[in-house]
Design an enzyme around this catalytic site. Structure first.
Site, mmCIF file in Angstrom:
data_model
loop_
_atom_site.group_PDB
_atom_site.id
_atom_site.type_symbol
_atom_site.label_atom_id
_atom_site.label_comp_id
_atom_site.label_asym_id
_atom_site.label_seq_id
_atom_site.Cartn_x
_atom_site.Cartn_y
_atom_site.Cartn_z
ATOM 1 N N THR A 295 3.166 0.734 7.064
ATOM 2 C CA THR A 295 2.849 -0.128 5.922
ATOM 3 C C THR A 295 3.910 0.014 4.833
ATOM 4 O OG1 THR A 295 0.510 0.127 6.414
ATOM 5 C CG2 THR A 295 1.068 -0.694 4.233
ATOM 6 N N ASP A 296 4.317 1.228 4.536
ATOM 7 C CA ASP A 296 5.371 1.437 3.544
ATOM 8 C C ASP A 296 6.717 0.944 4.053
ATOM 9 O OD1 ASP A 296 3.768 2.454 1.588
ATOM 10 O OD2 ASP A 296 4.053 4.541 2.181
#
Length: 80
Positions: free
Chosen positions: A58-59
């Site tokens: 996600t990051d």
């Protein structure tokens, strides 16, 4: 107004919306991790590994969007 006049707004939206989405996604998955570890503590190690993998992906999407936004801000491919 030309397309290059709207470029700073587009870059800000690209970076800002991806940051908000990334923060919300990691926070919600962290919430579910804590909830599931409270329900079944014996699965904590396996769940932690999966959480960190998902949080990293996600990051990673946020960092890629930031890189693309900064690339457009410094070297505008749409300038005529």
């Amino acid at each position: 107004m030309t397309g290059s006049d709207l470029l700073p707004l587009a870059v800000a939206l690209l970076i800002g919306l991806s940051a908000i989405g990334s923060c919300i996604g990691v926070a919600m998955s962290g919430m579910k991790l804590l909830e599931s570890c409270a329900r079944q503590p014996e699965l904590m190690e396996r769940l932690q590994g999966k959480f960190f993998l998902a949080a990293g992906l996600t990051d990673g999407a946020f960092i890629i969007a930031t890189g693309i936004g900064l690339w457009f801000a410094t070297a505008n491919p749409f300038a005529g």
